[in-house]
Write a protein that holds these residues in place. Structure first.
Motif, mmCIF file in Angstrom:
data_model
loop_
_atom_site.group_PDB
_atom_site.id
_atom_site.type_symbol
_atom_site.label_atom_id
_atom_site.label_comp_id
_atom_site.label_asym_id
_atom_site.label_seq_id
_atom_site.Cartn_x
_atom_site.Cartn_y
_atom_site.Cartn_z
ATOM 1 N N LYS A 204 0.890 -1.286 0.201
ATOM 2 C CA LYS A 204 0.153 -0.162 0.072
ATOM 3 C C LYS A 204 0.808 1.227 0.101
ATOM 4 O O LYS A 204 0.529 2.412 0.359
ATOM 5 N N ALA A 205 2.150 1.211 -0.562
ATOM 6 C CA ALA A 205 3.108 2.035 -0.504
ATOM 7 C C ALA A 205 2.658 3.079 -1.744
ATOM 8 O O ALA A 205 2.069 2.791 -2.679
ATOM 9 N N LYS A 206 2.729 4.481 -1.350
ATOM 10 C CA LYS A 206 2.486 5.480 -2.521
ATOM 11 C C LYS A 206 3.619 6.349 -2.757
ATOM 12 O O LYS A 206 4.301 6.862 -1.997
ATOM 13 N N LEU A 207 3.856 6.654 -4.084
ATOM 14 C CA LEU A 207 4.958 7.321 -4.554
ATOM 15 C C LEU A 207 4.531 8.312 -5.616
ATOM 16 O O LEU A 207 3.259 8.008 -6.367
ATOM 17 N N SER A 208 4.985 9.466 -5.630
ATOM 18 C CA SER A 208 4.505 10.375 -6.640
ATOM 19 C C SER A 208 5.094 9.930 -8.089
ATOM 20 O O SER A 208 6.023 9.078 -8.128
ATOM 21 N N ILE A 209 4.411 10.100 -9.196
ATOM 22 C CA ILE A 209 4.850 9.662 -10.465
ATOM 23 C C ILE A 209 6.462 10.124 -10.678
ATOM 24 O O ILE A 209 6.993 9.196 -11.341
ATOM 25 N N ARG A 210 6.713 11.042 -10.520
ATOM 26 C CA ARG A 210 7.860 11.660 -10.557
ATOM 27 C C ARG A 210 9.190 10.899 -9.892
ATOM 28 O O ARG A 210 10.151 10.285 -10.456
ATOM 29 N N ASP A 211 8.783 10.363 -8.671
ATOM 30 C CA ASP A 211 9.665 9.607 -7.818
ATOM 31 C C ASP A 211 9.610 8.040 -8.406
ATOM 32 O O ASP A 211 10.857 7.478 -8.410
ATOM 33 N N PHE A 212 8.556 7.596 -8.874
ATOM 34 C CA PHE A 212 8.574 6.310 -9.393
ATOM 35 C C PHE A 212 9.210 6.191 -10.801
ATOM 36 O O PHE A 212 10.126 5.259 -10.719
ATOM 37 N N ILE A 213 9.349 7.187 -11.465
ATOM 38 C CA ILE A 213 9.862 7.430 -12.790
ATOM 39 C C ILE A 213 11.421 7.477 -12.486
ATOM 40 O O ILE A 213 12.317 6.657 -13.075
ATOM 41 N N ALA A 214 11.786 8.090 -11.649
ATOM 42 C CA ALA A 214 13.216 8.314 -11.179
ATOM 43 C C ALA A 214 13.676 6.890 -10.750
ATOM 44 O O ALA A 214 14.965 6.451 -11.225
ATOM 45 N N ARG A 215 13.126 6.314 -9.788
ATOM 46 C CA ARG A 215 13.480 4.957 -9.340
ATOM 47 C C ARG A 215 13.807 4.157 -10.559
ATOM 48 O O ARG A 215 14.575 3.407 -10.623
ATOM 49 N N LEU A 216 12.680 3.940 -11.323
ATOM 50 C CA LEU A 216 12.441 3.119 -12.496
ATOM 51 C C LEU A 216 13.855 3.422 -13.203
ATOM 52 O O LEU A 216 14.408 2.587 -14.009
ATOM 53 N N ALA A 217 13.977 4.652 -13.769
ATOM 54 C CA ALA A 217 15.019 5.060 -14.466
ATOM 55 C C ALA A 217 16.507 4.605 -14.023
ATOM 56 O O ALA A 217 17.521 4.092 -14.784
ATOM 57 N N LYS A 218 16.551 4.771 -12.795
ATOM 58 C CA LYS A 218 17.928 4.441 -12.011
ATOM 59 C C LYS A 218 17.967 2.696 -12.192
ATOM 60 O O LYS A 218 19.078 2.297 -12.392
ATOM 61 N N LYS A 219 16.867 2.259 -12.012
ATOM 62 C CA LYS A 219 17.024 0.568 -12.048
ATOM 63 C C LYS A 219 17.177 -0.103 -13.327
ATOM 64 O O LYS A 219 17.733 -0.970 -13.516
ATOM 65 N N CYS A 220 16.566 0.828 -14.279
ATOM 66 C CA CYS A 220 16.614 0.409 -15.659
ATOM 67 C C CYS A 220 16.376 1.664 -16.625
ATOM 68 O O CYS A 220 15.515 2.020 -16.993
#
Length: 290
Positions: A204-220
Motif C-alpha cells: 500500500k505504499a504511495k509514490l509520486s509519479i516523478r519519484d516512481f519514474i526516477a526509481r525506474l530509470a535508475k534501476k533500468c
C-alpha cells in the motif's frame, strides 16, 4: 562485441549455462566438462569451429559479469546479489539479473542493445513498427540509423534484438494473420516483476509519479529519464516534459486493470500526462495494491 551482434549468444543459451551452475557444488564446474554436457560435439553445426553457440554464450556471460573464469573452472559470479545466485530464486530472477548487468552497470559493450530497446520503447505504441522492414524504414526517417548502428541492418540483427526484448520483458510477439511475426514493444512484464522492488517492499505504499519514474530509470535506464532513453529522445524528440511515453503509460494502465497498482490524481500535486490513443489522463501518484 555485444550480445546484439553475437547472434549465437541468446538468452536461452546463457540461461542454460547459468541454471546448470546454480545446482552445482560451489556453483562452479570444470570448463571442459561443462562444454561436453551442454554442447555435445554431435550438435556442433560449424565444422570450422567447435561448440560455437556454447562458446559465444559463455564468453558473453563472462564479459557481462554473470559468470567468472577461474583457471579451468567456470563459476557464477559471487558478487551477484545473494537472491540472484540462490538455487531456488536465481532462475526466476535471471531476466532482471541480465537487465542489471547489461544496462544498469555501465556496461559499454551493451550500449548498442540498450539504445535500440530504448528506441523501441520511445515509439508510439499505437502506431509502432512491428516488422523488421518497418523498423528499418522508421530509423532512417527519424535520422537515427547511424546512432543505432542500423545503417546496414539485417533481419538477423533485429531478430536478435526482438528475442532479447521479449525475454527481458520489454516486448511481446505474436503471429499476424499472414503468419508473420509481429513484435509489440510494451514493458508490462518487466514492470510487473519489479513493482515490489520499486516500492521497496512496502504494501500500500504511495509514490509520486516523478519519484516512481526516477526509481525506474535508475534501476533500468531504458525508461524515461534513463541514460539510454535520454540518448534516443535527444535525437528523435517527441515527448514533452511531464509526459510519459505511450508504452510506459499503456503498461501502467494494464497493471492498474490487473489490480497491481492504483493511479491517483491529488490536488496541488505535479501531474504526469498518460497518453492513451487519442486521449490523455493526468495522474500525480501511484499506489502499490497487492
Amino acid at each position: 562485441m555485444s550480445v546484439l551482434k553475437t547472434g549465437r549468444a541468446t538468452p536461452s543459451r546463457m540461461r542454460g549455462i547459468f541454471r546448470y551452475l546454480l545446482q552445482e557444488p560451489k556453483q562452479r564446474a570444470n570448463r571442459e566438462k561443462l562444454t561436453r554436457l551442454l554442447s555435445p560435439e554431435k550438435l556442433s553445426e560449424d565444422k570450422n569451429e567447435k561448440y560455437p553457440m556454447f562458446n559465444d554464450s559463455l564468453r558473453e556471460s563472462i564479459k557481462c559479469g554473470l559468470l567468472i573464469a577461474d583457471n579451468d573452472d567456470i563459476a557464477i559470479n559471487f558478487e551477484l546479489p545473494e537472491a540472484s545466485r540462490h538455487p531456488h530464486t536465481g532462475d526466476k530472477l535471471f531476466p532482471d539479473t541480465l537487465v542489471q548487468l547489461l544496462f544498469a552497470s555501465d556496461n559499454e559493450d551493451e550500449e548498442d542493445l540498450g539504445r535500440l530497446i530504448a528506441w523501441y520503447l520511445a515509439q508510439d505504441i499505437y502506431d509502432a513498427p512491428r516488422t523488421c522492414k518497418e523498423v528499418e524504414q522508421l530509423v532512417v526517417e527519424q535520422g537515427v540509423d547511424r546512432s543505432l548502428d542500423l545503417k546496414a541492418s539485417s533481419n538477423a540483427l533485429l531478430g536478435q534484438a526482438e528475442d532479447w526484448m521479449c525475454y527481458l520483458g520489454f516486448a511481446w510477439s505474436h503471429a499476424s494473420d499472414s503468419n508473420k511475426k509481429l513484435v509489440v514493444a510494451e514493458p508490462t512484464a518487466y514492470l510487473r516483476r519489479n513493482l515490489k522492488d520499486l516500492f521497496q517492499g512496502e504494501a500500500k505504499a504511495k509514490l509520486s509519479i516523478r519519484d516512481f519514474i526516477a526509481r525506474l530509470a535508475k534501476k533500468c535506464p531504458l525508461f524515461e529519464t534513463g541514460k539510454f532513453r535520454e540518448q534516443v529522445e535527444e535525437k528523435i524528440g517527441g515527448r514533452l516534459p511531464n509526459h510519459l511515453s505511450t508504452s510506459t503509460a499503456f503498461a501502467l494502465f494494464r497493471l492498474q486493470d490487473d489490480g497491481c497498482i492504483k493511479l491517483v490524481r491529488e490536488s496541488d500535486a505535479d501531474l504526469f500526462i498518460f497518453p492513451s490513443g487519442d486521449k490523455e489522463a493526468g495522474f500525480s501518484h501511484i499506489i502499490l495494491m497487492g
